[in-house]
Design a protein around this motif. Structure first.
Motif, PDB file in Angstrom:
ATOM      1  N   UNK A  59     -32.387 -18.151  15.927  1.00 10.41           N
ATOM      2  CA  UNK A  59     -33.309 -18.569  14.881  1.00 10.41           C
ATOM      3  C   UNK A  59     -33.627 -20.066  14.918  1.00 10.41           C
ATOM      4  N   UNK A  60     -33.391 -20.663  16.059  1.00  9.13           N
ATOM      5  CA  UNK A  60     -33.669 -22.082  16.232  1.00  9.13           C
ATOM      6  C   UNK A  60     -34.965 -22.238  17.015  1.00  9.13           C
ATOM      7  N   UNK A  61     -35.886 -23.064  16.499  1.00 12.18           N
ATOM      8  CA  UNK A  61     -37.204 -23.210  17.113  1.00 12.18           C
ATOM      9  C   UNK A  61     -37.358 -24.609  17.694  1.00 12.18           C
ATOM     10  N   UNK A  62     -37.762 -24.661  18.954  1.00 11.31           N
ATOM     11  CA  UNK A  62     -37.840 -25.934  19.667  1.00 11.31           C
ATOM     12  C   UNK A  62     -39.285 -26.373  19.881  1.00 11.31           C
ATOM     13  N   UNK A 294     -31.728 -12.094  23.186  1.00  7.31           N
ATOM     14  CA  UNK A 294     -32.260 -10.759  22.935  1.00  7.31           C
ATOM     15  C   UNK A 294     -32.701 -10.633  21.477  1.00  7.31           C
ATOM     16  N   UNK A 295     -31.919 -11.196  20.581  1.00  9.41           N
ATOM     17  CA  UNK A 295     -32.285 -11.189  19.162  1.00  9.41           C
ATOM     18  C   UNK A 295     -33.519 -12.043  18.918  1.00  9.41           C
ATOM     19  N   UNK A 296     -33.617 -13.168  19.600  1.00  7.22           N
ATOM     20  CA  UNK A 296     -34.792 -14.032  19.449  1.00  7.22           C
ATOM     21  C   UNK A 296     -36.049 -13.309  19.927  1.00  7.22           C
ATOM     22  N   UNK A 297     -35.918 -12.605  21.027  1.00  7.32           N
ATOM     23  CA  UNK A 297     -37.056 -11.841  21.542  1.00  7.32           C
ATOM     24  C   UNK A 297     -37.470 -10.749  20.559  1.00  7.32           C
ATOM     25  N   UNK A 298     -36.483 -10.103  19.948  1.00  5.50           N
ATOM     26  CA  UNK A 298     -36.772  -9.035  18.990  1.00  5.50           C
ATOM     27  C   UNK A 298     -37.506  -9.563  17.763  1.00  5.50           C
ATOM     28  N   UNK A 299     -37.050 -10.715  17.252  1.00  6.78           N
ATOM     29  CA  UNK A 299     -37.595 -11.223  15.993  1.00  6.78           C
ATOM     30  C   UNK A 299     -38.856 -12.043  16.199  1.00  6.78           C
TER      31      UNK A 299
END
Length: 353
Positions: A59-62, A294-299
């Motif tokens: 949940x970290x956005x760069x 994988x969670x980042x890709x999902x969300x």
């Protein structure tokens, strides 16, 4: 006054005059902390902002950019969200006590406690337990208050005494005390989690559950809604022993393999720091990064690259403990500022307004 009127820019003399006491306090605290680390035999380091990977938290956005080679070819880079990977490479290189005041960058974050560019104070102790970082935090908060001649940390009318002994509570204890939920009943001995069990617990205590909520979503909802608003009032709180699935960079606890050597520091309901007993197993670190991505890709439909250089360095990195503290937030609470931009000398321009 028209409520829709645009606020004056930060560089307006009258606005700057209002902010200046907070900024002078910030500088004094930073100087005092540099002195603290020097007395503790830390080496202050400076790390590159441009990195192959900005970090691998779901949940970290760069902020993304690109470099051009001397031949004009493009290569992707990111502004780092933390100096952590670089600092751990320095531990692998042989440094034992390092500190770093780093400008870091996080996208999709702006508000009273968040800013797209802010200062993170990180420090690492090779060969020392993560409890030593807890003691550092207690001393640092007291030093910050002493430096600006205050006896309390304040935020939105709440107060926390940095000179009182801290409260130390595990995440599981906090879930039971503040939400009436047995958190670890949904965590297996191997660290795997039972989403349906935790969802049933949230429903039992009257909390919202969506069909697409994963275990981590439910965990975060309880933490944000029921627990964080109750931490650090009257005295600072150390929230300890996060479930292993919520501590991707921390090693498992020797006491209970379901939880990790991870703690967060709170004052006045505000999270100030995040500390670890550092994970040094490269294979396990890769596995955790892949789960996060994988969670980042999902969300969010995107992922960030894994820094292979960082994983290689872990094979040389000694046992260590490290922590990241939001320096601007500490300056806020010590000086009495109500917003993070009051303690930033030159805030980032706002967009979309």
């Amino acid at each position: 006054m028209n409520s829709s009127a645009k606020a004056s820019p930060w560089w307006t003399p009258s606005v700057h005059a209002d902010r200046r006491p907070f900024l002078i306090g910030r500088n004094a605290i930073q100087a005092a902390l540099r002195g603290f680390f020097a007395r503790e035999d830390f080496i202050e380091v400076d790390t590159a902002v441009l990195q192959i990977s900005p970090g691998n938290e779901a949940h970290l956005h760069a902020f993304a950019t690109e470099a051009l080679t001397t031949d004009g070819e493009k290569a992707p880079f990111y502004l780092h969200t933390s100096p952590e990977f670089a600092c751990k490479k320095l531990l692998a290189a042989g440094e034992e006590r390092i500190s770093c005041f780093a400008h870091v960058y996080r996208n999709r974050e702006r508000g009273p406690l968040h800013h797209p560019e802010f200062t993170m104070l990180e420090w690492y102790r090779a060969g020392e337990s993560y409890e030593s970082l807890m003691m550092d935090c207690v001393r640092i908060l007291a030093l910050a208050a002493e430096t600006v001649k205050t006896g309390k940390l304040v935020y939105r009318g709440a107060e926390s005494d940095p000179f009182a002994g801290p409260e130390r509570i595990s995440v599981a204890e906090a879930f039971e005390r503040h939400a009436g939920i047995d958190l670890l009943a949904s965590v297996a001995a191997d660290g795997s989690t039972d989403r349906d069990h935790l969802a049933a617990e949230l429903k039992r205590v009257g909390m919202r559950v969506a069909d697409d909520d994963g275990w981590a979503d439910l965990f975060s909802r309880v933490l944000v809604e029921k627990i964080e608003p109750r931490l650090g009032f009257g005295r600072i709180t150390i929230l300890d022993e996060y479930p292993i699935s919520e501590a991707a960079l921390a090693r498992p606890s020797a006491r209970d393999p379901r939880v990790a050597e991870r703690f967060e520091l709170y004052a006045c309901g505000v999270e100030l720091a995040n500390g670890f007993g550092e994970l040094t197993n490269a294979a396990e670190q890769r596995r955790r990064f892949e789960i996060e991505m994988a969670e980042k890709a999902r969300v969010y439909g995107e992922t960030y690259p894994i820094d292979e250089d960082f994983l290689a360095a872990l094979s040389l990195m000694p046992e260590a403990s490290g922590i990241a503290l939001g320096f601007d937030r500490l300056a806020m609470l010590a000086t009495g500022a109500s917003r993070i931009d009051q303690v930033l000398w030159a805030p980032v321009a706002e967009v979309g307004r």
